[in-house]
Design a protein around this motif. Structure first.
Motif: not given
Ligand SMILES: [Zn+2]
Ligand SMILES: [Zn+2]
Length: 484
Positions: A201, A223, A90-91, A86, A88
């Motif tokens: 999510h 997530d 942090d991904h 996804h 975000h």
């Molecule tokens: Zn996330």
């Protein structure tokens, strides 16, 4: 033989990087930026100058996956593809450094989210997610050009130069390079087969995946939550995992220590009650990338006969999702900006509502105000009977606590009553336990969770959970791991 290695998201929340190899073919699963590591060296004022800063400080893994203009010495074969669960950061935050030959597989709205985020971000080498311009190559032939200073102007085309300066110019200016995004949810690369499944999510169209290699079946949750508006997708993903009985389940555990959370519907009706009884201005604070939360507050605005006001940046981000949500900007207007918004994209044409209008008719508006825009509180003061619905997660590290305290200071200074109503993007402890009992994986790797939570998982399922160390590599032969 299949090998699996973890270069990010180990004993921390986010920054997931999984590297998988099967019979000479390799695959990256998520290429996330770890904010915890980043903040060890940098903050908003001291930012990295180049990729080298990330590399030398060990913020990016030592893998052969980077652009050639950033990393000259490249070793063995590059991975053929990356899965992005996804959008975000942090991904997917390290996509700007990824070699352009590596294909990126993700869902349609994940691509939109990445693109939209790039367009509302300041121009910088580390935010070039979907396309980039190569860095200056000293070996490229250059020409010298003499420039006159000061330059002639329209008014004064014959202005006499006071001095000349020699400029270096590249003979062939670098062209922007487009990354290869593949919006497919089922694909195979040599001996590796991948299936992406939508999961629920706090960002639209997030995915989990099932990966079939010659020696193991691997499930990855990304997530995930089971209490949001798309919970049915998460339940279907668990059904599929159950059918496939994966050898390995890589799972998040962000909120393993929590039992319950509000649902999106709880946030909606409780907010509606607060707005209905409000006497003054109502502010709402939520993560603008969470389109579900936006939808929740748009419903609240509609039910209470108000218009949702937001900043240029947030409206620009939302506009990118019009293909999927054609009414996303209905009943949305802008408040007057305080400072110049620095972003790549162009803002949508929306009505601007003046501060005077908001002050004289506070009952007409619901104002989406995040911390960066808190200067508006000064513009709108005096604020009588104002309330703030804070719809963001609780601070989970020291830095976030300091920021939360700053928010408290502003609210206290302007005498604004705060209500906290949030529905988390992550599964709870009991949901995790239920999921594992359903799926019955042979091995569980906790990722995107704290060390304490990994240990808690191990206590729940001692024979299945293997706590990870950063950079640890596992070899699998017919589903067996070398550590067993
Ligand atoms: Zn996330
Ligand atoms: Zn995450």
């Amino acid at each position: 033989m299949t090998t699996l290695a973890f270069y990010g998201g180990v004993n921390e929340i986010g920054g997931n990087i999984i590297f998988l190899e099967d019979r000479g073919t390799s695959l990256l699963v998520d290429f996330g930026k770890s904010f915890e590591q980043y903040r060890k060296f940098f903050n908003e004022f001291h930012r990295p100058n180049s990729f080298r800063d990330y590399w030398e400080l060990g913020l990016v893994p030592r893998l052969n996956v980077y652009r050639e203009d950033l990393m000259k010495i490249q070793g063995e074969e590059k991975p053929a593809a990356t899965i992005v669960s996804h959008s975000h950061i942090d991904h997917c935050g390290y996509l700007p450094f990824l070699h352009p030959d590596i294909k990126i597989f993700c869902s349609g709205q994940t691509y939109k989210g990445i693109k939209a985020f790039e367009m509302v971000s300041k121009k910088s080498f580390d935010t070039e997610m979907t396309s980039y311009t190569e860095t200056y190559d000293p070996e490229r032939k250059i020409i010298f050009r003499n420039m006159k200073f000061p330059k002639p102007t329209k008014k004064d085309p014959n202005r006499e130069p006071m001095y000349y300066r020699t400029m270096l110019q590249e003979k062939i200016p670098p062209k922007p390079v487009e990354r290869k995004f593949e919006r497919r949810t089922k694909f195979s690369i040599d001996s590796i087969e991948c299936e992406l499944y939508g999961v629920d999510h706090s960002i639209p169209d997030a995915c989990g995946c099932i990966i079939y290699t010659s020696d193991a079946t691997i499930g990855y949750t990304g997530d995930i939550r089971f209490h949001g508006p798309n919970a049915n997708k998460s339940f279907y993903f668990v059904e599929r995992l159950k059918e496939e009985r994966p050898d390995i389940l890589i799972t998040e555990g962000t909120r393993l220590d929590e039992e319950t959370t509000l649902t999106e519907e709880d946030v909606r009706w409780q907010s509606e009650e607060i707005v209905k009884s409000a006497k003054g201005v109502v502010f709402i604070d939520f993560q603008y990338r969470d389109i579900y939360r936006l939808n929740t507050f748009k419903k609240v605005a509609e039910a209470t006969g108000r218009t949702l006001l937001t900043s240029k940046k947030h409206a620009t981000y939302w506009k990118y999702f019009e293909d999927y949500y054609p009414h996303i900007l209905d009943n949305v207007a802008l408040f007057h900006r305080r400072a110049k918004t620095r972003m790549r994209g162009r803002a949508p044409e929306l009505e601007h509502v003046s501060d005077e209008e908001i002050r004289s008719h506070p009952e007409r508006y619901l104002i989406h105000l995040t911390f960066n825009d808190f200067g508006k509180l000064i513009d709108l003061s005096p604020l009588k009977g104002a309330v703030m619905i804070s719809s963001v997660s609780e601070p989970y590290n020291e830095e976030e606590e300091i920021e939360a305290q700053r928010i408290e200071n502003w609210l206290k200074y302007f005498n604004i009553q705060k209500h906290h109503l949030h529905s988390s993007g992550h599964l709870s402890g009991p949901d995790f336990e239920w999921m594992v009992r359903e799926v019955k994986p042979k091995i569980i790797f906790p990722l995107h969770t704290t060390q304490e939570n990994s240990i808690k998982m191990k206590e729940m399922f001692p024979s299945q959970v293997k706590c990870l160390n950063l950079g640890e590599k596992f070899e699998m032969k017919k589903g067996l791991l070398n550590y067993m």
